[in-house]
Design an enzyme around this catalytic site. Structure first.
Site, PDB file in Angstrom:
ATOM      1  N   GLU A 139       2.212 -22.501  20.275  1.00 15.72           N
ATOM      2  CA  GLU A 139       2.211 -23.013  18.897  1.00 15.72           C
ATOM      3  C   GLU A 139       1.903 -24.508  18.896  1.00 15.72           C
ATOM      4  O   GLU A 139       2.521 -25.276  19.628  1.00 15.72           O
ATOM      5  CB  GLU A 139       3.580 -22.783  18.240  1.00 15.72           C
ATOM      6  CG  GLU A 139       3.906 -21.328  17.961  1.00 15.72           C
ATOM      7  CD  GLU A 139       3.358 -20.844  16.625  1.00 15.72           C
ATOM      8  OE1 GLU A 139       2.701 -21.648  15.933  1.00 15.72           O
ATOM      9  OE2 GLU A 139       3.594 -19.672  16.288  1.00 15.72           O
ATOM     10  N   HIS A 177      -4.683 -16.626  17.025  1.00 17.16           N
ATOM     11  CA  HIS A 177      -3.907 -15.655  16.258  1.00 17.16           C
ATOM     12  C   HIS A 177      -4.793 -14.963  15.223  1.00 17.16           C
ATOM     13  O   HIS A 177      -4.675 -13.752  14.997  1.00 17.16           O
ATOM     14  CB  HIS A 177      -2.735 -16.371  15.569  1.00 17.16           C
ATOM     15  CG  HIS A 177      -1.639 -15.458  15.149  1.00 17.16           C
ATOM     16  ND1 HIS A 177      -0.561 -15.880  14.402  1.00 17.16           N
ATOM     17  CD2 HIS A 177      -1.438 -14.131  15.362  1.00 17.16           C
ATOM     18  CE1 HIS A 177       0.256 -14.853  14.190  1.00 17.16           C
ATOM     19  NE2 HIS A 177      -0.257 -13.785  14.758  1.00 17.16           N
ATOM     20  N   ASP A 187      -4.711 -18.807  11.688  1.00 19.49           N
ATOM     21  CA  ASP A 187      -4.438 -19.858  12.660  1.00 19.49           C
ATOM     22  C   ASP A 187      -5.001 -19.517  14.039  1.00 19.49           C
ATOM     23  O   ASP A 187      -5.074 -18.357  14.403  1.00 19.49           O
ATOM     24  CB  ASP A 187      -2.936 -20.132  12.744  1.00 19.49           C
ATOM     25  CG  ASP A 187      -2.120 -18.907  13.156  1.00 19.49           C
ATOM     26  OD1 ASP A 187      -2.186 -17.887  12.453  1.00 19.49           O
ATOM     27  OD2 ASP A 187      -1.408 -18.971  14.177  1.00 19.49           O
TER      28      ASP A 187
END
Length: 268
Positions: A139, A177, A187
């Protein structure tokens, strides 16, 4: 080479998470408790044969931990690294990732690489439908509308180089993703530097010179062969363009976009 047992490996995952103080000391204890439960499960020998009560319990000595084979890159869609760390340590959210990289380049390793994070959700890439079981989730602290700072991308490249070497992850297996969940996710955003990463060896990119495609070229089948789930064809096209075109994420596939698909087919 000295062999390390599965139990020892899993015991090691709790070491970094067990500090006595700090804002996450309480959730670190939860991590430790859950890891110990996994260790208890791993210590159990396979069950005896059910059709022969006199059989011996026989466990093989040839095994190791399963290793990740994909890296999925996300942006957090939140306002700060601190907010994301909190999100990943609140029971009700039920989301996580192996790594969180802040804008200043700080890397938080939140879960041992051999454990299964909850980052991919309902997703599909090629024939793989349980992405979480074969991948690492990374992330990046970014709300989806921001540029990705150089310090953040530099840390990402360093991390990816280590992961690729450690787990022998193939070059095409660094994806986003949005690639694995086109109808649901966007994303990382169109501001993410996929071409730069490909130049570093993380993910594929198309060649500067593109061959022409025949009039009968089926771009949707091409996207499917690359890995995209084309059941929602519009979402699949947008996800592809979000990754490889970026300046245009409309569902329209012109001649150039089709030649790019054709070129990428040689690399997957």
């Amino acid at each position: 080479m000295k062999k390390i047992t599965v139990v020892a490996c899993f015991l090691s995952v709790v070491i970094y998470a067990c500090t006595a103080t700090g804002p996450y000391s309480a959730t670190n204890k939860v991590y430790k408790r859950q890891a110990k439960e996994l260790v208890r499960n791993l210590r159990q020998l396979p069950a005896l044969s059910t059709n022969n009560p006199a059989s011996f319990q026989a466990a093989t000595i040839h095994f190791n931990l399963r290793k990740p084979n994909y890296v999925i890159i996300h942006h957090t869609a939140q306002n700060s690294c601190e907010q994301t760390l909190k999100t990943f340590t609140i029971p009700r959210t039920e989301v996580s990732a192996h790594y969180v990289i802040c804008k200043d380049g700080t890397v938080h390793h939140m879960l041992n690489d051999y454990l299964r994070a909850w980052h991919g959700g309902v997703a599909k890439w090629g024939t793989i439908t349980d992405i979480n079981s074969v991948s690492l989730g990374i992330e990046l602290d970014n709300d989806g509308s921001e540029e990705f700072p150089e310090a953040q991308i530099s840390s990402l490249v360093t991390l990816l180089a280590n992961l690729k070497k450690t787990y022998n992850i193939p070059t095409p297996n660094f994806i986003g993703h949005s690639d694995i969940a086109p109808p649901r996710k966007q994303d990382p955003s169109t501001k993410f530097p996929w071409k730069r990463l490909a130049n570093e060896g993380f993910g594929n990119w198309y060649d500067a010179t593109l061959d022409s495609v025949p009039p009968t070229f089926n771009h949707l089948q091409g996207l499917k062969m690359i890995g995209y789930d084309i059941r929602d064809s519009i979402a699949a096209i947008k996800a592809f363009k979000r990754h490889f075109i970026q300046t245009d994420v409309s569902p329209v596939m012109g001649l150039r976009e089709k030649t790019i698909v054709n070129n990428l087919l040689k690399k997957y």
